[in-house]
Motif scaffolding. Structure first.
Motif, PDB file in Angstrom:
ATOM      1  N   TYR A   1      -3.766   0.316  -7.791  1.00 13.96           N
ATOM      2  CA  TYR A   1      -4.396   0.587  -6.500  1.00 13.96           C
ATOM      3  C   TYR A   1      -5.481  -0.453  -6.207  1.00 13.96           C
ATOM      4  O   TYR A   1      -5.652  -0.870  -5.059  1.00 13.96           O
TER       5      TYR A   1
ATOM      6  N   MET B   1      -8.497   1.011   4.301  1.00 15.77           N
ATOM      7  CA  MET B   1      -8.346  -0.309   3.677  1.00 15.77           C
ATOM      8  C   MET B   1      -9.064  -1.384   4.490  1.00 15.77           C
ATOM      9  O   MET B   1      -9.580  -2.354   3.935  1.00 15.77           O
TER      10      MET B   1
ATOM     11  N   TYR C   1      -4.633   4.481   5.748  1.00 13.31           N
ATOM     12  CA  TYR C   1      -4.603   3.013   5.713  1.00 13.31           C
ATOM     13  C   TYR C   1      -5.795   2.350   6.400  1.00 13.31           C
ATOM     14  O   TYR C   1      -6.312   1.336   5.886  1.00 13.31           O
TER      15      TYR C   1
ATOM     16  N   SER D   1      -5.972  -2.399  -2.787  1.00 15.75           N
ATOM     17  CA  SER D   1      -7.130  -2.016  -1.976  1.00 15.75           C
ATOM     18  C   SER D   1      -8.292  -2.991  -2.068  1.00 15.75           C
ATOM     19  O   SER D   1      -9.155  -3.018  -1.189  1.00 15.75           O
TER      20      SER D   1
ATOM     21  N   TYR E   1       0.827  -1.207   0.000  1.00 14.63           N
ATOM     22  CA  TYR E   1       0.000   0.000   0.000  1.00 14.63           C
ATOM     23  C   TYR E   1       0.862   1.258   0.000  1.00 14.63           C
ATOM     24  O   TYR E   1       0.603   2.202  -0.761  1.00 14.63           O
TER      25      TYR E   1
END
Length: 284
Positions: A188, A69, A66, A192, A50
């Protein structure tokens, strides 16, 4: 209200598929249910991946973005459920507010909880807030509010007006220029789990009315925080408005200005000056 505790994180790909086949005929009020997970640990390999894709520093404290997530799959489980009044396909993330109440160790045991509230009217349709909170050792350490807009939808009679704009000051000075590649959405999404088709390719994005694939707003938000790393306190409030889609590939500029003990910022298209993301960062 009832709180349902899940043993594991929901699979986002399955939730998107579920939402697509149950999109029609929704309505009613927001579900009166919270979803939660207890004792969640952070996977160091995932955290490292990430931080790489978002250009964030990697250390023993979680980046401000974060915990999203961890909580986003729970929010998706709420929105994809048939009891949620707005169809997930077509929902647009228009604002995101994060409050980091203090540093969160990457080895902490985290309790997560999410819910929906504030079903509101908007000139383009209806909006709803997906809220999240994260606790460690019985103390809240992080919270967020993501506002989603459903164009053409109708909020309940008497609903309040949605507020989706973030006010920023003068932002003429360009502090960075980024070339955003055409695979930014796919990279991403891999980290994610947000595999919304509008981010993955031009072909799938066109099916939803976009000329090309578009970048994830939360990736742009994280990139801004990465650019300002080392200049922010541990406890911060980061409030952003997602304005115009950032088409991939693109070249964008980051403009920043110190304000209110923190920063105002804007991410704009280099040529047209179209604003993609504007926001504020303030000490909590």
């Amino acid at each position: 209200m009832a709180t349902r505790v899940l043993e594991s994180a929901p699979n986002l790909g399955q939730l998107y598929a579920k939402a697509a086949v149950t999109a029609w005929g929704r309505g009613g009020d927001l579900p009166d249910e919270h979803l939660a997970r207890k004792g969640v640990t952070v996977d160091p390999a995932h955290l490292a991946a990430y931080t790489r894709v978002c250009r964030l520093p990697l250390n023993d404290v979680l980046p401000a973005t974060y915990p999203h997530m961890l909580t986003f799959p729970l929010q998706m489980a709420l929105m994809s459920d048939r009891a949620f009044p707005l169809a997930l396909p077509g929902l647009v993330h228009v604002r995101n507010r994060i409050e980091v109440l203090g540093p969160i160790g990457s080895d902490a045991l985290l309790d997560l909880e999410v819910w929906a509230e504030n079903f509101a009217t908007h000139r383009s349709g209806a909006a709803v807030d997906l809220c999240a909170t994260v606790s460690a050792g019985g103390q809240e350490v992080w919270r967020s509010r993501s506002t989603y807009l459903s164009r053409g939808a109708t909020a309940p009679e008497g609903a309040p007006e949605a507020h989706i704009e973030v006010a920023v000051g003068d932002l003429e000075r360009v502090s960075a220029t980024w070339r955003v590649p055409d695979d930014a959405g796919r990279r991403y999404a891999k980290v994610s789990g947000d595999v919304n088709p509008i981010h993955l390719s031009g072909l799938t994005a066109k099916a939803f009315g976009f000329k090309r694939a578009i970048a994830h707003g939360m990736w742009v938000k994280a990139r801004v925080l990465g650019a300002l790393s080392g200049r922010l306190p541990d406890a911060i409030d980061v409030d952003v408005s997602f304005r115009k889609p950032l088409l991939l590939p693109s070249t964008v500029t980051l403009s920043t200005a110190q304000a209110g003990g923190g920063w105002d910022f804007a991410v704009r298209n280099e040529k047209s000056a179209t604003e993609h993301v504007v926001g504020t960062i303030r000490p909590h």
